[in-house]
Design a protein around this motif. Structure first.
Motif, PDB file in Angstrom:
ATOM      1  N   VAL A  87       0.839  -1.201   0.000  1.00  7.16           N
ATOM      2  CA  VAL A  87       0.000   0.000   0.000  1.00  7.16           C
ATOM      3  C   VAL A  87       0.874   1.252   0.000  1.00  7.16           C
ATOM      4  CG1 VAL A  87      -1.652   1.350   1.366  1.00  7.16           C
ATOM      5  CG2 VAL A  87      -2.027  -1.089   1.031  1.00  7.16           C
ATOM      6  N   THR A  88       1.916   1.260   0.806  1.00  2.74           N
ATOM      7  CA  THR A  88       2.811   2.413   0.880  1.00  2.74           C
ATOM      8  C   THR A  88       3.554   2.602  -0.437  1.00  2.74           C
ATOM      9  OG1 THR A  88       3.068   2.036   3.247  1.00  2.74           O
ATOM     10  CG2 THR A  88       4.707   3.444   2.194  1.00  2.74           C
ATOM     11  N   PHE A  89       4.047   1.521  -0.998  1.00  3.75           N
ATOM     12  CA  PHE A  89       4.768   1.578  -2.272  1.00  3.75           C
ATOM     13  C   PHE A  89       3.852   2.093  -3.386  1.00  3.75           C
ATOM     14  CE2 PHE A  89       6.164  -0.544  -6.235  1.00  3.75           C
ATOM     15  CZ  PHE A  89       7.397   0.069  -6.375  1.00  3.75           C
ATOM     16  N   ALA A  90       2.656   1.523  -3.469  1.00  4.31           N
ATOM     17  CA  ALA A  90       1.702   1.936  -4.502  1.00  4.31           C
ATOM     18  C   ALA A  90       1.294   3.393  -4.309  1.00  4.31           C
ATOM     19  CB  ALA A  90       0.471   1.023  -4.483  1.00  4.31           C
ATOM     20  N   ALA A  91       1.049   3.795  -3.068  1.00  5.89           N
ATOM     21  CA  ALA A  91       0.645   5.173  -2.793  1.00  5.89           C
ATOM     22  C   ALA A  91       1.731   6.162  -3.217  1.00  5.89           C
ATOM     23  CB  ALA A  91       0.330   5.341  -1.302  1.00  5.89           C
ATOM     24  N   THR A  92       2.979   5.800  -3.010  1.00  2.00           N
ATOM     25  CA  THR A  92       4.088   6.665  -3.415  1.00  2.00           C
ATOM     26  C   THR A  92       4.112   6.843  -4.928  1.00  2.00           C
ATOM     27  OG1 THR A  92       5.360   5.968  -1.485  1.00  2.00           O
ATOM     28  CG2 THR A  92       6.592   6.976  -3.290  1.00  2.00           C
ATOM     29  N   LEU A  93       3.975   5.755  -5.655  1.00  2.00           N
ATOM     30  CA  LEU A  93       3.931   5.850  -7.121  1.00  2.00           C
ATOM     31  C   LEU A  93       2.719   6.651  -7.597  1.00  2.00           C
ATOM     32  CD1 LEU A  93       5.016   2.243  -8.161  1.00  2.00           C
ATOM     33  CD2 LEU A  93       6.407   4.322  -8.122  1.00  2.00           C
ATOM     34  N   GLN A  94       1.616   6.470  -6.918  1.00  2.32           N
ATOM     35  CA  GLN A  94       0.393   7.177  -7.301  1.00  2.32           C
ATOM     36  C   GLN A  94       0.527   8.682  -7.048  1.00  2.32           C
ATOM     37  OE1 GLN A  94      -2.276   4.806  -4.960  1.00  2.32           O
ATOM     38  NE2 GLN A  94      -2.332   3.155  -6.484  1.00  2.32           N
ATOM     39  N   LEU A  95       1.148   9.069  -5.931  1.00  2.00           N
ATOM     40  CA  LEU A  95       1.381  10.490  -5.674  1.00  2.00           C
ATOM     41  C   LEU A  95       2.301  11.070  -6.747  1.00  2.00           C
ATOM     42  CD1 LEU A  95       1.108  13.072  -3.982  1.00  2.00           C
ATOM     43  CD2 LEU A  95       3.109  12.286  -2.685  1.00  2.00           C
ATOM     44  N   LEU A  96       3.370  10.359  -7.068  1.00  3.47           N
ATOM     45  CA  LEU A  96       4.276  10.835  -8.106  1.00  3.47           C
ATOM     46  C   LEU A  96       3.559  10.965  -9.449  1.00  3.47           C
ATOM     47  CD1 LEU A  96       7.565   8.969  -7.180  1.00  3.47           C
ATOM     48  CD2 LEU A  96       7.098  11.420  -7.030  1.00  3.47           C
ATOM     49  N   ASN A  97       2.656  10.063  -9.737  1.00  4.95           N
ATOM     50  CA  ASN A  97       1.868  10.150 -10.967  1.00  4.95           C
ATOM     51  C   ASN A  97       1.019  11.424 -10.987  1.00  4.95           C
ATOM     52  OD1 ASN A  97       1.103   8.934 -13.514  1.00  4.95           O
ATOM     53  ND2 ASN A  97      -0.902   8.650 -12.575  1.00  4.95           N
ATOM     54  N   LEU A  98       0.409  11.757  -9.858  1.00  4.22           N
ATOM     55  CA  LEU A  98      -0.390  12.982  -9.778  1.00  4.22           C
ATOM     56  C   LEU A  98       0.490  14.224  -9.951  1.00  4.22           C
ATOM     57  CD1 LEU A  98      -2.848  12.122  -6.853  1.00  4.22           C
ATOM     58  CD2 LEU A  98      -3.331  12.174  -9.308  1.00  4.22           C
ATOM     59  N   LEU A  99       1.682  14.198  -9.361  1.00  2.00           N
ATOM     60  CA  LEU A  99       2.607  15.327  -9.517  1.00  2.00           C
ATOM     61  C   LEU A  99       3.067  15.453 -10.969  1.00  2.00           C
ATOM     62  CD1 LEU A  99       4.700  14.954  -6.237  1.00  2.00           C
ATOM     63  CD2 LEU A  99       3.070  16.775  -6.777  1.00  2.00           C
ATOM     64  N   LEU A 100       3.357  14.324 -11.606  1.00  2.00           N
ATOM     65  CA  LEU A 100       3.748  14.357 -13.015  1.00  2.00           C
ATOM     66  C   LEU A 100       2.620  14.891 -13.893  1.00  2.00           C
ATOM     67  CD1 LEU A 100       5.821  11.079 -13.415  1.00  2.00           C
ATOM     68  CD2 LEU A 100       6.635  13.429 -13.689  1.00  2.00           C
ATOM     69  N   ASP A 101       1.403  14.478 -13.599  1.00  2.00           N
ATOM     70  CA  ASP A 101       0.253  15.007 -14.341  1.00  2.00           C
ATOM     71  C   ASP A 101       0.174  16.525 -14.188  1.00  2.00           C
ATOM     72  OD1 ASP A 101      -0.490  12.478 -15.174  1.00  2.00           O
ATOM     73  OD2 ASP A 101      -2.138  12.280 -13.741  1.00  2.00           O
ATOM     74  N   ALA A 102       0.374  17.002 -12.957  1.00  2.00           N
ATOM     75  CA  ALA A 102       0.286  18.447 -12.697  1.00  2.00           C
ATOM     76  C   ALA A 102       1.340  19.212 -13.485  1.00  2.00           C
ATOM     77  CB  ALA A 102       0.428  18.728 -11.201  1.00  2.00           C
ATOM     78  N   ILE A 103       2.584  18.722 -13.497  1.00  9.00           N
ATOM     79  CA  ILE A 103       3.644  19.480 -14.159  1.00  9.00           C
ATOM     80  C   ILE A 103       3.568  19.405 -15.675  1.00  9.00           C
ATOM     81  CG2 ILE A 103       5.209  19.321 -12.194  1.00  9.00           C
ATOM     82  CD1 ILE A 103       6.849  17.264 -13.911  1.00  9.00           C
ATOM     83  N   THR A 104       3.059  18.303 -16.198  1.00  8.30           N
ATOM     84  CA  THR A 104       3.005  18.182 -17.657  1.00  8.30           C
ATOM     85  C   THR A 104       1.750  18.824 -18.246  1.00  8.30           C
ATOM     86  OG1 THR A 104       2.060  15.950 -17.495  1.00  8.30           O
ATOM     87  CG2 THR A 104       4.452  16.122 -17.782  1.00  8.30           C
ATOM     88  N   GLU A 105       0.713  18.958 -17.448  1.00  6.14           N
ATOM     89  CA  GLU A 105      -0.534  19.539 -17.948  1.00  6.14           C
ATOM     90  C   GLU A 105      -0.687  21.020 -17.606  1.00  6.14           C
ATOM     91  OE1 GLU A 105      -3.642  17.036 -16.410  1.00  6.14           O
ATOM     92  OE2 GLU A 105      -2.801  15.262 -17.386  1.00  6.14           O
ATOM     93  N   GLY A 106       0.056  21.490 -16.594  1.00  2.00           N
ATOM     94  CA  GLY A 106      -0.107  22.867 -16.152  1.00  2.00           C
ATOM     95  C   GLY A 106       1.052  23.759 -16.549  1.00  2.00           C
ATOM     96  N   ASN A 107       0.772  25.062 -16.606  1.00  2.78           N
ATOM     97  CA  ASN A 107       1.823  26.031 -16.886  1.00  2.78           C
ATOM     98  C   ASN A 107       2.360  26.606 -15.574  1.00  2.78           C
ATOM     99  OD1 ASN A 107       0.034  28.114 -16.041  1.00  2.78           O
ATOM    100  ND2 ASN A 107      -0.792  28.280 -18.102  1.00  2.78           N
ATOM    101  N   ILE A 108       3.264  27.549 -15.667  1.00  2.60           N
ATOM    102  CA  ILE A 108       3.889  28.116 -14.469  1.00  2.60           C
ATOM    103  C   ILE A 108       2.846  28.764 -13.558  1.00  2.60           C
ATOM    104  CG2 ILE A 108       5.437  29.958 -13.669  1.00  2.60           C
ATOM    105  CD1 ILE A 108       7.246  29.249 -16.055  1.00  2.60           C
TER     106      ILE A 108
END
Length: 139
Positions: A87-108
């Motif tokens: 659960v901890t391992f998966a949650a970490t990857l899932q948080l990183l996925n959300l952060l990656l989505d934010a940086i690739t979809e959003g501007n400054i």
């Protein structure tokens, strides 16, 4: 994962560094590391603006930062403590996925307006991340 062109990659890495700095208290809690472990293995840059993050993303300070840029073709996220719990391992990857989505979809401007709640709103689609955020009182 952070972009096609070198320019796009550099900007998205800067946005990632900025989000780590902006949400440092939450990411630190999420990481399960002690203050001394963070200072030794995965410290933050101490930045407060996106412009500082852009400048920092073009320089390499050393390996022992939460977002390590010393390797030529990779960005290493060092802050998260190792675990054998799925659960901890998966949650970490899932948080990183959300952060990656934010940086690739959003501007400054989007990064500057983003809140922790905006990030974790996407956690609803991830059972493990939702559970972990509740456990760590980050929801």
């Amino acid at each position: 994962a952070v972009g096609e062109s070198e320019q796009e990659q550099e900007l998205n890495i800067a946005k990632l560094i900025y989000l780590f700095e902006k949400f440092w208290p939450q990411i630190k809690t999420f990481s399960r590391r002690t203050e001394s472990q963070i200072n030794q293995w995965a410290k933050n840059y101490g930045l407060t603006t996106i412009d500082e993050a852009i400048a920092e993303s073009k320089s390499v300070k050393g390996r022992y930062y939460a977002v390590n840029l010393t390797n030529t073709h990779t960005v290493e996220i060092r802050i998260f403590r190792g675990t054998l719990k799925y659960v901890t391992f998966a949650a970490t990857l899932q948080l990183l996925n959300l952060l990656l989505d934010a940086i690739t979809e959003g501007n400054i401007q989007d990064m500057q307006a983003l809140t922790w709640q905006d990030i974790i709103t996407g956690a609803k689609e991830y059972t493990e991340l939702s559970e972990y955020l509740k456990t760590r009182k980050l929801d």
